[in-house]
Every structure is written in C-alpha cells, then in structure tokens.
Design an enzyme around this catalytic site. Structure first.
Site, mmCIF file in Angstrom:
data_model
loop_
_atom_site.group_PDB
_atom_site.id
_atom_site.type_symbol
_atom_site.label_atom_id
_atom_site.label_comp_id
_atom_site.label_asym_id
_atom_site.label_seq_id
_atom_site.Cartn_x
_atom_site.Cartn_y
_atom_site.Cartn_z
ATOM 1 N N ASN A 40 -6.373 -0.735 -1.150
ATOM 2 C CA ASN A 40 -6.803 0.274 -0.172
ATOM 3 C C ASN A 40 -8.263 0.170 0.245
ATOM 4 O O ASN A 40 -8.570 0.159 1.437
ATOM 5 C CB ASN A 40 -6.555 1.689 -0.703
ATOM 6 C CG ASN A 40 -6.957 2.746 0.303
ATOM 7 O OD1 ASN A 40 -6.322 2.916 1.342
ATOM 8 N ND2 ASN A 40 -8.056 3.446 0.013
ATOM 9 N N HIS B 57 1.584 4.904 -2.885
ATOM 10 C CA HIS B 57 1.764 6.295 -2.438
ATOM 11 C C HIS B 57 3.165 6.829 -2.732
ATOM 12 O O HIS B 57 3.336 7.844 -3.406
ATOM 13 C CB HIS B 57 1.496 6.391 -0.933
ATOM 14 C CG HIS B 57 0.059 6.302 -0.558
ATOM 15 N ND1 HIS B 57 -0.703 7.404 -0.234
ATOM 16 C CD2 HIS B 57 -0.765 5.233 -0.446
ATOM 17 C CE1 HIS B 57 -1.932 7.020 0.061
ATOM 18 N NE2 HIS B 57 -1.994 5.705 -0.057
ATOM 19 N N HIS C 176 0.820 -1.210 0.000
ATOM 20 C CA HIS C 176 0.000 0.000 0.000
ATOM 21 C C HIS C 176 0.857 1.265 0.000
ATOM 22 O O HIS C 176 0.917 1.973 -1.005
ATOM 23 C CB HIS C 176 -0.945 -0.012 1.200
ATOM 24 C CG HIS C 176 -1.858 1.160 1.254
ATOM 25 N ND1 HIS C 176 -2.360 1.666 2.426
ATOM 26 C CD2 HIS C 176 -2.357 1.964 0.276
ATOM 27 C CE1 HIS C 176 -3.134 2.712 2.163
ATOM 28 N NE2 HIS C 176 -3.132 2.923 0.874
#
Length: 823
Positions: free
Chosen positions: A678, A489, A484
């Site tokens: 997510n 990100h 994740h």
C-alpha cells in the site's frame, strides 16, 4: 501518600475514588458541567446475587472537572461500595449511562488505592450514546485477561451477555449507535435503481463461479438497508453505510479529483520539475540501457515547486524508470513484490480449464530467451534457479473478451526474467495473448517481444517499451484488486466480525488481535462507497472496469489463509527453500530480494512475540482445544465469514502451534503485508508512465497507421495507449491519499493504552521486547540500504526499499508498518 479510599464504620461503606476520562462530540454542550448526565455503577467480581451474577452497586454520577486539554476531559468520581451488600471492594466491571442528548467518548476509568488491589484500570475507548438508544446496558470490564474457564464466576454472565449483544439477531437496519457485528455478502456495490448499467453481481454466498447466485467472497459487516427496487438481491445505497460505532475512525483523509498529455514532459509538469524540453528521453534510455549504465539527471538540483509531491521513482532521475533493470526490480521491491515466481519449466503451462479456454500454453521458447542470457542455457538457468516469471495470464485471460469490448484494449501478459551475475534481474521476454478470433476453444493467440539488442532497428525499442507497459498494466490491476484489496482489506474483515462476536474483551486472543483491526471496517466501508462501487474510482481508472470486483472473486476461490504467511508464500512461489543453516530457516533463491529479506525479519519478530504471548495464557494444547470462545470464533469464521471456501483448507485450531501460526499470519496480513503493498503506491504509481493502470489501444501492427505514428512520435503513442489524463489525475489523487499516514496512526509495536492494555506484567514486558526488536530491525534495514552491493534495494531510480521500515511519521513517507489495514 494520601489514600483515595475512606471507610464509614457506621454504614460499612468504602468510598472508592477514581478518575473518568471522556471525549465529547465537538457539537455537544460544554463538557465541564456534566451535572447528573453521566452515571456509573460498579459490578463485583467476587459477590453474586441470587442468579449467580455479580452484584451491582448504586448509581454514581460524575464529579467535578479536574483537568482538560484540547481533546480530553478528566472528571472526579466517588463510588460508595456497600461492603455488607457487595462484600470486600473488588470491582470487575461497571455499567455506564449517558443522559446527554449527544454521544460521549469514554476513554477510561481508573480506580486508585482499592484495598487489596491497588489501582484498577478499565480501558474503554468507546462511544456512549443516550441510554434510551440501547436495549441492553453498556458494560466495561477491567483490563484483566481471562480465558472463559478462568473468569471469576460473578462476571461470567456479563461476559456472555455482552457477546450476545454484539452478535445481535441478524434483523433490521443498523443504526448509528449500534454495536452489532453481523455478516453480509457484498451486495451493495451496484446501484441499479440509479442506472441499469450500474447493476453488479453479488459477491459472496456461492462456492462456484456461476454468477447466478453470486461469487465466492469474504463477508462484510451487515448494514441491513432495504433492497433495491430493480434488483432485490442488491442492497440499496440510500443513507449511510453502517459501521459498528467504535470501529469508525474520524480522519482527515479526503479524495480530491480534478486535454490529454502529449509528451512525457507534460506528465512531469504535474510535479513542476524544470527539464530540458529538447532532451530525447528515450534516446538516453536506449543508450544507457544497452551499456547498462545510467546518466541520472538529479531532480534535486533543479528548482521546483510541485503541484503534486514528486514520486520517488523520478525524484533522482526522471527517465530511469524505463531501464529494463528497474522494470524487473519493481517485481521484487515495488508495490506488488509477492507475485513473481520461479520458472519451473519451459514452456510455461496454463492452469485454465482447456475445455473452456483451449490451449493456453506459453509460446515463449528458449530461442526467445537464450540470446540475452550471457551464454547460459535455459536448462542450466532453471537448474540454477536463475529464471523467474511474472505471470498474470490465467487471472486476466478469462476476462479479455469482455474487457476488450469496453474502452480498454489489452492482453494477458507473461514476463520471464533472468538473474544476472550481479544479482539484478533482466527481463528476457514478454508474451502478450488474446483469445482466438474463432472462439475460446481454439486457445490463445500470442506474440512474444524481446529486448532490443545493439543492432536493433529504430522501432524495436519503441515496441519493447509498449510491451512493458502492457505487462505493467496487468500487474497494476492484479496488485490493486488482488494483492491489495482482496488479500488484505477484504480477507481481514471477517476476522474482525468473528472476533467481536465470540471473543470477549477479556479474552487473551481478543487483546492480542484487536490492535490489528483498528480502522479496517471504516476504510472498507469507504471503499465500497467510492472506490470499488459501480462506476467508482477503481472501475473508472483500472483495466477491468465493471468486471474489477468480479475478477477478484475468481481469484478468491483459490485463496488459502494458511498459505498467506510469508515463509509459506515464498516457498509456494519457489522463491525460497527450507534451509536450517539460513536465517529463519529459509534460503532465498534471489538473495537480494528486498521484500522477502526484510519481510522475514518482521515475520520472525511477530511470531516470536505471539509465541511468547500464547504460551503465557495456554499452558497446553488441551487449553486451546477446550477454549469454548475460541472454538466458536474459529467455527464461525471458517463456516460463515469465509464460508464460500472449502473448510478442509483451514487448520482445526486445536493446538498452540496452530494458534501461534494463525495469529502470526493474521497480524502479518493486517500490518506488514498491507504496508508492503500500500504505502508505496504513490511513490511508484504516482508517475503514471512508470505504472499505468489501463491500456486503451492494442499494440501497433507493422505497416499500420498506428505503427507509423509510433515511429513519428513515440511519446504521443505511449501516452495515447495508457491511462488517459483525466483518469491519471484521479489515480494520482487516490494513490496519494492511500499512501499517506494519518497523524494518529498506530504502528507495529505500539498500543493506544500504553502498558495498560492488560494487567498481566509478563505479556506487557514481552510486548516491550517486541517493540525494541522492531527498532533493531529497522537499523538493520538502514544498513542494508547503505550496502551498495545490494543493487536491488535502490535500483536505477535510486529509491531505497523502505516500505517495511516499522516506524514512520505522518504524511507521505514511503515507510512505516501500521498495526492494521486503516487506509
């Protein structure tokens, strides 16, 4: 139709009338009376001054307010275009000045009925502060799309100067109104001035794992705050975290934080589900798991008024999460579905350096596996692609000594799974390893746990339940820190920076990629502030505590962008093989693999759209190779943004094929991959028993007090082993927020500007075709979920796989693919 253009023969002035749309800061003065507070000047794209720059028209102020709603204000504006000075009306850009003390949000300028042009659109979507705050003029270009070599000559200077402004000079502390995109390392996670224990190593700036000069890591946007007093390498955390103003999204997201649990019913009470407290959940689990049938308790049939939304993993049956089939199914249809691999050999070999860590070869043998393989041998199962492994051993093992010196107590886990005749997965063995007590060079000490059989002693199902918990905790941590945070990100932010520094808003690749950057810097900055910082939510609730981010840096060292595309990822993990006769040229070795089968449909749709778009603007590979802006973008991305990695792992980006694959991969990461890892976090992890984030006790040893306690009260033992209650509530709150869609979310196939994002009709039509294809794909996914033969799509918990449905409404939906990493 009445024309908006009038010409004065005496003055040779053409009046160009248009509409300016503004939003204003909620604390600003009444926007209906702009007076002479906002001025614009048009720039010619056909007539140059003595320096080769497009000539600039006279300053023109906003006219009257003609329409408004709760968020936008529409103003008339009339420009006087001096044809003697500027030539025939052909505006290609404009300057804007704001003389208000408060900032304004400029949505757009539209000029109507411009001679020989018709309507000219300027998509702006930018905050405009008082003109005194800027060292260069604020400029906006039309929605036309040009490679640098095709840009009208009068606009070239302005195009290049705007990029220089966005790059800045790398000095000074960034201000609220700044628009500068520059790089920095992750040196703002620690807070040594507040407390010595909150110091953290710098992430980024080193290609090695020595730790003295930092660890390898993607770059973030630079803030330029003063260094900490106690550690000059660490940036102080005083004041605000800088984000280029137009990257900052204002949403309603907020994190809300709140005697330990004694029973599983205590955890269920968080959702206010009425249950029979006399029911022995584990006995039901043991009975049904052995018979491979479930007797679900329908939570919908009981009255409830949940404090928290009921996670889908227990919405239909609050004990089905304990089934072995569900434990395995979540590895291909849960929130971390891209970690499982095909098992190629037994015993499983470790890739850890044996000089540092000794022999870490797995101790799982065929004797552990074959009793539960229905007569199939390990050799046959490997040859028939029926054995798979979830292996987090190498990622976690190097940190075990450090982690186990903290409150946390855990193991490095390997789980081997078998594909049954009906296509579902069955866990065969879980290996839990610790470092040798005599030192790392002696290798690991491991225990192997297998599912209880029908003749098992009463304690064996309890031990097996705990073994699965340790394996899940490994997966929870690797999911949050690697799958994740790191792989969506963190890796995207350098692309955002490099794009804005080197690809003009006029550039076709800028227009292609910019929707997939929306909100990424905002959420990453917020994460550095409260989630991944020293003592933040992640450190306090996940296994690795203060080593969380350091561990992700170790994994990043081997990250390769070109391998993040879904087809390549599946092949590298042994989950698929090339097959021209199969859809998309790939044959899945686990046919009912929801993440992969749905993901390939989304991947193919993205790639088809990108292929059509790239080939519209680049007629040959030479066009790609000769694109100076693209060249500068890629060079800086590779050498600076991801500069800690080996450059030979990156493509040269000199052909259309490379450009298409690169853009497809980036869009996939920012949209579908992030959605897959997510938006199911609360639905699976909101029930902490199903997906704990840490363990704080070791496995009970036979004969010990803990073992007797297990036999006496297995629920209490389980609950005092996994994430404690305070941390559980923090996990639930955080995952609930992270799993929510904002009402203003933009999904794959949507754009803020509607059809006006470019003036070229063919790309607009191609994008509409892409959006239509996504609707068709979603219908196909719905049909798949209605196919009862595809058991992995819903599993014992009866929760269908919807994470890659392209569309969604706001809130907690467990579906929807936003364009970007924005939460």
């Amino acid at each position: 139709m009445t024309s908006f253009v009038s010409v004065s023969a005496r003055n040779k002035v053409t009046k160009l009338k248009g509409i300016v749309i503004l939003k204003q800061n909620k604390d600003a003065a009444d926007p209906s009376i702009p007076g002479r507070s906002v001025a614009l000047r048009l720039i010619s794209d056909s007539t140059v001054d003595g320096n080769g720059k497009g000539k600039v028209g006279e300053r023109t102020y906003l006219g009257s307010l003609i329409a408004s709603d709760e968020t936008q204000f529409h103003f008339n504006i009339t420009f006087e275009w001096d044809t003697e000075k500027l030539g025939a009306p052909s505006p290609g850009a404009f300057f804007i000045e704001n003389f208000n003390q408060s900032e304004l949000f400029l949505v757009s300028l539209t000029l109507n009925d411009v001679p020989n042009h018709g309507t000219i659109n300027f998509n702006c979507n930018s905050w405009i502060y008082n003109a005194k705050n800027y060292h260069s003029e604020r400029i906006f270009f039309t929605n036309k799309t040009y490679l640098l070599s095709e840009t009208p000559a009068p606009l070239v200077y302005y195009r290049q100067e705007e990029l220089k402004t966005l790059r800045g000079d790398g000095t000074g502390e960034r201000k609220e109104w700044d628009r500068i995109y520059d790089y920095d390392v992750y040196n703002d996670l620690g807070e040594p001035d507040k407390e010595a224990g909150l110091g953290r190593p710098v992430l980024g700036g080193s290609s090695t794992l020595e730790g003295s000069d930092g660890f390898p890591y993607p770059r973030r946007v630079r803030s330029g705050r003063e260094p900490s007093k106690k550690d000059p390498k660490t940036e102080s955390r005083t004041g605000r975290i800088y984000i280029p103003r137009d990257e900052l999204l204002h949403t309603d997201e907020s994190l809300i934080f709140s005697q330990e649990f004694n029973t599983f019913q205590d955890v269920l009470s968080l959702f206010n589900i009425q249950i029979n407290h006399g029911t022995d959940i584990l006995s039901k689990f043991n009975k049904t798991s052995r018979s491979n049938e479930l007797s679900p308790i329908n939570a919908k049939s009981v009255a409830k008024s949940s404090t928290y939304p009921t996670p889908q993993v227990i919405a239909e049956d609050y004990h089905a999460w304990m089934a072995d089939e569900e434990f395995a199914r979540q590895m291909i249809a849960g929130v971390n579905p891209n970690a499982i691999e095909k098992l190629l050999e037994l015993p499983r070999k470790s890739k850890l350096d044996s000089k540092l860590y000794g022999d870490n070869t797995s101790t799982i043998t065929k004797e552990h596996l074959e009793p539960n393989m229905n007569g199939v041998t390990v050799k046959e199962a490997i040859e028939d692609n029926r054995l798979y492994i979830l292996d987090h051993h190498d990622a976690i093992y190097p940190y075990l000594r450090k982690v186990n010196e903290t409150e946390a107590k855990t193991y490095a886990a390997r789980t081997i799974l078998f594909v049954k005749d009906d296509g579902t997965l069955n866990p065969l063995a879980i290996e839990l390893s610790l470092p040798h007590p005599n030192g790392d060079s002696f290798g690991s000490v491991s225990n192997v746990y297998v599912p209880p059989n029908k003749d098992a002693k009463d304690d064996e199902p309890l031990i097996w339940l705990l073994a699965k918990a340790y394996a899940v905790v490994n997966d929870s941590c690797c999911h949050q820190l690697v799958s994740h945070w790191l792989k969506t990100h963190a890796v995207v932010e350098p692309f955002v920076i490099a794009t804005n520094r080197h690809l003009s808003v006029l550039h076709p690749i800028h227009k292609l990629l910019v929707p997939h950057y929306r909100g990424t810097m905002t959420i990453n900055a917020r994460s550095r502030n409260i989630l991944i910082n020293a003592g933040g939510i992640v450190e306090s609730t996940f296994l690795f505590e203060k080593y969380c981010m350091e561990m992700s840096a170790v994994v990043y060292k081997d990250w390769v962008f070109a391998e993040e595309g879904l087809p390549t990822d599946l092949k590298n993990r042994g989950m698929a093989v090339d097959d021209d006769s199969s859809p998309h040229g790939l044959r899945l070795l686990i046919e009912d693999y929801p993440y992969a089968s749905d993901g390939l449909e989304i991947w193919a749709a993205i790639k088809s759209w990108v292929d059509e778009y790239v080939n519209f603007y680049y007629e040959s590979d030479k066009d790609v190779k000769d694109d100076e802006e693209l060249k500068a973008f890629w060079k800086e991305l590779v050498e600076v943004g991801h500069g800690d990695l080996k450059t030979d792992k990156w493509v040269k980006l000199e052909t259309r094929t490379e450009l298409i694959e690169t853009c497809t991969t980036l869009i996939w990461i920012a949209s579908a991959l992030h959605a897959a890892v997510n938006f199911g976090q609360y639905q699976y992890g909101g029930y902490i028993l199903n997906r704990p984030t840490k363990t704080i006790r070791f496995m009970p040893v036979k004969g010990s007090h803990e073992f007797k306690e297990l036999a006496k009260d297995y629920m209490k033992t389980y609950l005092t082993t996994i994430t404690p209650k305070v941390e559980t509530l923090e996990v639930m709150n955080t995952m609930l927020v992270l799993s929510m869609h904002d009402p203003n979310e933009e999904y794959l196939g949507q754009r803020t500007e509607g059809d006006l994002w470019t003036s070229d009709p063919k790309p607009v039509e191609a994008y509409k075709k892409f959006a239509k294809k996504l609707i068709e794909i979603e219908e196909e996914f719905i049909q798949r979920n209605n196919n009862e033969s595809l058991k992995n799509r819903y599993g014992p918990v009866k929760f269908p796989y919807t994470l890659l449905y392209p569309s969604s409404g706001p809130g907690l939906t467990g579906r929807g693919i936003p364009n970007s990493v924005s939460i």
